[in-house]
Design a protein around this motif. Structure first.
Motif, PDB file in Angstrom:
ATOM      1  N   GLY A  17       2.332   7.115   8.656  1.00  0.00           N
ATOM      2  CA  GLY A  17       1.337   6.649   9.615  1.00  0.00           C
ATOM      3  C   GLY A  17      -0.089   6.835   9.119  1.00  0.00           C
ATOM      4  O   GLY A  17      -0.932   5.945   9.275  1.00  0.00           O
ATOM      5  N   ASP A  18      -0.379   7.988   8.514  1.00  0.00           N
ATOM      6  CA  ASP A  18      -1.713   8.225   7.966  1.00  0.00           C
ATOM      7  C   ASP A  18      -2.024   7.245   6.838  1.00  0.00           C
ATOM      8  O   ASP A  18      -3.154   6.755   6.712  1.00  0.00           O
ATOM      9  CB  ASP A  18      -1.820   9.658   7.451  1.00  0.00           C
ATOM     10  N   ARG A  19      -1.019   6.984   5.997  1.00  0.00           N
ATOM     11  CA  ARG A  19      -1.231   6.045   4.893  1.00  0.00           C
ATOM     12  C   ARG A  19      -1.457   4.632   5.414  1.00  0.00           C
ATOM     13  O   ARG A  19      -2.307   3.895   4.904  1.00  0.00           O
ATOM     14  CB  ARG A  19      -0.022   6.082   3.950  1.00  0.00           C
ATOM     15  N   ILE A  20      -0.715   4.229   6.450  1.00  0.00           N
ATOM     16  CA  ILE A  20      -0.908   2.911   7.054  1.00  0.00           C
ATOM     17  C   ILE A  20      -2.317   2.791   7.626  1.00  0.00           C
ATOM     18  O   ILE A  20      -2.977   1.758   7.498  1.00  0.00           O
ATOM     19  CB  ILE A  20       0.153   2.647   8.137  1.00  0.00           C
ATOM     20  N   ARG A  21      -2.784   3.862   8.255  1.00  0.00           N
ATOM     21  CA  ARG A  21      -4.150   3.864   8.786  1.00  0.00           C
ATOM     22  C   ARG A  21      -5.169   3.640   7.670  1.00  0.00           C
ATOM     23  O   ARG A  21      -6.120   2.865   7.826  1.00  0.00           O
ATOM     24  CB  ARG A  21      -4.435   5.195   9.479  1.00  0.00           C
ATOM     25  N   ASP A  22      -4.967   4.298   6.530  1.00  0.00           N
ATOM     26  CA  ASP A  22      -5.879   4.126   5.407  1.00  0.00           C
ATOM     27  C   ASP A  22      -5.814   2.697   4.841  1.00  0.00           C
ATOM     28  O   ASP A  22      -6.830   2.116   4.456  1.00  0.00           O
ATOM     29  CB  ASP A  22      -5.556   5.127   4.288  1.00  0.00           C
ATOM     30  N   ILE A  23      -4.611   2.147   4.793  1.00  0.00           N
ATOM     31  CA  ILE A  23      -4.428   0.810   4.248  1.00  0.00           C
ATOM     32  C   ILE A  23      -5.114  -0.246   5.116  1.00  0.00           C
ATOM     33  O   ILE A  23      -5.773  -1.165   4.610  1.00  0.00           O
ATOM     34  CB  ILE A  23      -2.923   0.477   4.105  1.00  0.00           C
ATOM     35  N   LEU A  24      -4.983  -0.106   6.424  1.00  0.00           N
ATOM     36  CA  LEU A  24      -5.498  -1.107   7.333  1.00  0.00           C
ATOM     37  C   LEU A  24      -6.949  -0.903   7.727  1.00  0.00           C
ATOM     38  O   LEU A  24      -7.531  -1.733   8.417  1.00  0.00           O
ATOM     39  CB  LEU A  24      -4.643  -1.149   8.611  1.00  0.00           C
ATOM     40  N   GLY A  67       0.806  -1.219   0.000  1.00  0.00           N
ATOM     41  CA  GLY A  67       0.000   0.000   0.000  1.00  0.00           C
ATOM     42  C   GLY A  67       0.834   1.262   0.000  1.00  0.00           C
ATOM     43  O   GLY A  67       0.493   2.257  -0.658  1.00  0.00           O
ATOM     44  N   LEU A  68       1.943   1.253   0.734  1.00  0.00           N
ATOM     45  CA  LEU A  68       2.818   2.420   0.775  1.00  0.00           C
ATOM     46  C   LEU A  68       3.452   2.692  -0.585  1.00  0.00           C
ATOM     47  O   LEU A  68       3.553   3.846  -1.015  1.00  0.00           O
ATOM     48  CB  LEU A  68       3.911   2.224   1.829  1.00  0.00           C
ATOM     49  N   ARG A  81      -2.100 -15.536  21.892  1.00  0.00           N
ATOM     50  CA  ARG A  81      -1.844 -16.344  20.695  1.00  0.00           C
ATOM     51  C   ARG A  81      -2.820 -16.033  19.565  1.00  0.00           C
ATOM     52  O   ARG A  81      -2.477 -16.117  18.391  1.00  0.00           O
ATOM     53  CB  ARG A  81      -1.921 -17.834  21.062  1.00  0.00           C
ATOM     54  N   HIS A  82      -4.036 -15.654  19.911  1.00  0.00           N
ATOM     55  CA  HIS A  82      -5.060 -15.472  18.891  1.00  0.00           C
ATOM     56  C   HIS A  82      -5.565 -14.029  18.785  1.00  0.00           C
ATOM     57  O   HIS A  82      -5.638 -13.480  17.684  1.00  0.00           O
ATOM     58  CB  HIS A  82      -6.242 -16.406  19.173  1.00  0.00           C
ATOM     59  N   ILE A  83      -5.892 -13.421  19.911  1.00  0.00           N
ATOM     60  CA  ILE A  83      -6.485 -12.079  19.850  1.00  0.00           C
ATOM     61  C   ILE A  83      -5.429 -11.022  19.545  1.00  0.00           C
ATOM     62  O   ILE A  83      -5.635 -10.162  18.674  1.00  0.00           O
ATOM     63  CB  ILE A  83      -7.213 -11.753  21.177  1.00  0.00           C
ATOM     64  N   LEU A  84      -4.287 -11.056  20.238  1.00  0.00           N
ATOM     65  CA  LEU A  84      -3.263 -10.027  20.051  1.00  0.00           C
ATOM     66  C   LEU A  84      -2.790  -9.916  18.598  1.00  0.00           C
ATOM     67  O   LEU A  84      -2.724  -8.790  18.072  1.00  0.00           O
ATOM     68  CB  LEU A  84      -2.079 -10.293  20.983  1.00  0.00           C
ATOM     69  N   PRO A  85      -2.455 -11.023  17.909  1.00  0.00           N
ATOM     70  CA  PRO A  85      -2.029 -10.865  16.508  1.00  0.00           C
ATOM     71  C   PRO A  85      -3.083 -10.211  15.630  1.00  0.00           C
ATOM     72  O   PRO A  85      -2.751  -9.513  14.667  1.00  0.00           O
ATOM     73  CB  PRO A  85      -1.756 -12.311  16.070  1.00  0.00           C
ATOM     74  N   ASN A  86      -4.351 -10.403  15.941  1.00  0.00           N
ATOM     75  CA  ASN A  86      -5.407  -9.813  15.142  1.00  0.00           C
ATOM     76  C   ASN A  86      -5.711  -8.370  15.535  1.00  0.00           C
ATOM     77  O   ASN A  86      -6.556  -7.720  14.916  1.00  0.00           O
ATOM     78  CB  ASN A  86      -6.676 -10.658  15.256  1.00  0.00           C
ATOM     79  N   CYS A  87      -5.023  -7.876  16.571  1.00  0.00           N
ATOM     80  CA  CYS A  87      -5.166  -6.475  16.973  1.00  0.00           C
ATOM     81  C   CYS A  87      -3.956  -5.640  16.549  1.00  0.00           C
ATOM     82  O   CYS A  87      -3.853  -4.468  16.934  1.00  0.00           O
ATOM     83  CB  CYS A  87      -5.327  -6.382  18.493  1.00  0.00           C
ATOM     84  N   LEU A  88      -3.053  -6.249  15.780  1.00  0.00           N
ATOM     85  CA  LEU A  88      -1.825  -5.541  15.415  1.00  0.00           C
ATOM     86  C   LEU A  88      -2.088  -4.359  14.491  1.00  0.00           C
ATOM     87  O   LEU A  88      -1.343  -3.373  14.526  1.00  0.00           O
ATOM     88  CB  LEU A  88      -0.844  -6.513  14.744  1.00  0.00           C
ATOM     89  N   ALA A  89      -3.110  -4.448  13.655  1.00  0.00           N
ATOM     90  CA  ALA A  89      -3.354  -3.386  12.675  1.00  0.00           C
ATOM     91  C   ALA A  89      -3.511  -2.014  13.334  1.00  0.00           C
ATOM     92  O   ALA A  89      -2.776  -1.079  13.008  1.00  0.00           O
ATOM     93  CB  ALA A  89      -4.560  -3.730  11.809  1.00  0.00           C
ATOM     94  N   PRO A  90      -4.454  -1.833  14.264  1.00  0.00           N
ATOM     95  CA  PRO A  90      -4.564  -0.512  14.899  1.00  0.00           C
ATOM     96  C   PRO A  90      -3.347  -0.152  15.745  1.00  0.00           C
ATOM     97  O   PRO A  90      -2.991   1.026  15.858  1.00  0.00           O
ATOM     98  CB  PRO A  90      -5.824  -0.629  15.766  1.00  0.00           C
ATOM     99  N   LEU A  91      -2.687  -1.158  16.324  1.00  0.00           N
ATOM    100  CA  LEU A  91      -1.506  -0.880  17.142  1.00  0.00           C
ATOM    101  C   LEU A  91      -0.358  -0.349  16.296  1.00  0.00           C
ATOM    102  O   LEU A  91       0.397   0.531  16.734  1.00  0.00           O
ATOM    103  CB  LEU A  91      -1.069  -2.144  17.884  1.00  0.00           C
ATOM    104  N   ILE A  92      -0.201  -0.880  15.077  1.00  0.00           N
ATOM    105  CA  ILE A  92       0.854  -0.406  14.189  1.00  0.00           C
ATOM    106  C   ILE A  92       0.622   1.055  13.829  1.00  0.00           C
ATOM    107  O   ILE A  92       1.558   1.864  13.791  1.00  0.00           O
ATOM    108  CB  ILE A  92       0.918  -1.285  12.927  1.00  0.00           C
ATOM    109  N   VAL A  93      -0.622   1.415  13.578  1.00  0.00           N
ATOM    110  CA  VAL A  93      -0.949   2.808  13.255  1.00  0.00           C
ATOM    111  C   VAL A  93      -0.609   3.717  14.432  1.00  0.00           C
ATOM    112  O   VAL A  93       0.040   4.761  14.269  1.00  0.00           O
ATOM    113  CB  VAL A  93      -2.439   2.934  12.881  1.00  0.00           C
ATOM    114  N   VAL A  94      -1.045   3.321  15.628  1.00  0.00           N
ATOM    115  CA  VAL A  94      -0.768   4.125  16.827  1.00  0.00           C
ATOM    116  C   VAL A  94       0.732   4.235  17.060  1.00  0.00           C
ATOM    117  O   VAL A  94       1.245   5.318  17.384  1.00  0.00           O
ATOM    118  CB  VAL A  94      -1.472   3.518  18.057  1.00  0.00           C
TER     119      VAL A  94
END
Length: 299
Positions: A286-293, A20-21, A207-220
């Motif tokens: 960061g803004d672009r990553i937010r849009d991508i995710l 995306g970048l 093992r399951h929930i945290l990996p699926n929460c990485l998208a918003p964490l990466i943006v932050v």
């Protein structure tokens, strides 16, 4: 025991972000600029004209030279020198290393503290959840710079103390983000399947929930690193951050500001441009990553 596959592995997130970048010319340019600045910080000291914080390498006869001037020893100073005779190009490279190190280190530690406390709030619930989230609300209710200023006023100057102050004002963003995302993920079918297979709460969370929460964490994380770099520069400029013996873009700007009215514009101008470019491009990424995710936004 049968394992439950993750909906969005971290590897898929990284590939999606990179694709995306590079798809957008503006974000690709910003991303390449950030990588170039990071490479300059990592490898710049190996080819910098001088070590600006080694007193032996300084010559007072070279103080306050304009950009492009020839020094007493015949060296050409492309960006001029400051009042101590330090080559501004070298000082900026060393200052960039410190600013990036403080920003990335504080961001990593705040990420770790915030994620752990956020997951604890989700798993424990009840009073512990309320206590953690009320702490988050209190921290986020005050301006970041004000909390950092008060903290450093109590602790004093120093790299470790600045990092501690930045972690203190940043962890709440990660805790709030991971808690909100984890509460949503808890209701998904793959979590119910993991429970039926007998997985413990801790295993499901990490093992399951945290990996699926990485998208918003990466943006932050991306935006908070930029904020940490800018905050450290502001604190150092105000004289409560790093000591004057420590290279920092904020300190370089402060040193130039003191002699700005004397016409020595380059001492603060060039570090200011570099700081602006670094923070600006990280925010664009960061803004672009937010849009991508964000699936609701069409890239």
């Amino acid at each position: 025991m049968t394992t439950v596959s993750l909906r969005l592995p971290s590897e898929s997130i990284v590939r999606k972000i990179l694709a995306g970048l590079l798809r957008s010319p503006g974000s690709a340019l910003a991303f390449i600029t950030v990588l170039t600045i990071i490479a300059l910080a990592l490898f710049g000291p190996s080819f910098a004209p001088q070590d600006p914080y080694n007193l032996i390498s300084l010559n007072i006869m070279d103080s306050r030279l304009t950009p492009g001037s020839e020094g007493f020893d015949g060296n050409i100073y492309l960006l001029g020198t400051d009042a101590q005779g330090r080559d501004m190009l070298s000082a900026m490279i060393y200052g960039l290393r410190t600013s990036l190190a403080v920003g990335v280190t504080s961001g990593f530690l705040a990420f770790a503290v915030g994620v752990v406390l956020g997951l604890i709030a989700v798993q424990a619930g009840g009073r512990i959840d309320s206590l953690i989230m009320r702490s988050v609300d209190i921290l986020l209710g005050f301006p970041t710079l004000l909390v950092a200023l008060v903290t450093l006023a109590l602790l004093g100057q120093g790299v470790g103390k600045v990092i501690f102050a930045l972690v203190l004002v940043q962890w709440a963003y990660y805790a709030r983000t991971i808690r909100a995302a984890a509460l949503i993920e808890q209701e998904k079918e793959y979590v119910e399947a993991a429970r039926c297979l007998g997985n413990s709460k801790s295993r499901i969370l990490f093992r399951h929930i945290l990996p699926n929460c990485l998208a918003p964490l990466i943006v932050v994380a991306t935006l908070q690193i930029a904020s940490a770099i800018a905050t450290e520069a502001t604190l150092s400029f105000l004289g409560v951050g790093l000591p004057i013996t420590q290279p920092s873009l904020g300190l370089l700007i402060a040193n130039g500001y003191q002699v700005l009215l004397a016409g020595l514009y380059w001492i603060s101008l060039y570090p200011g441009i570099l700081l602006f470019l670094l923070v600006f491009t990280i925010n664009i990424v960061g803004d672009r990553i937010r849009d991508i995710l964000n699936p609701r936004i069409v890239s």
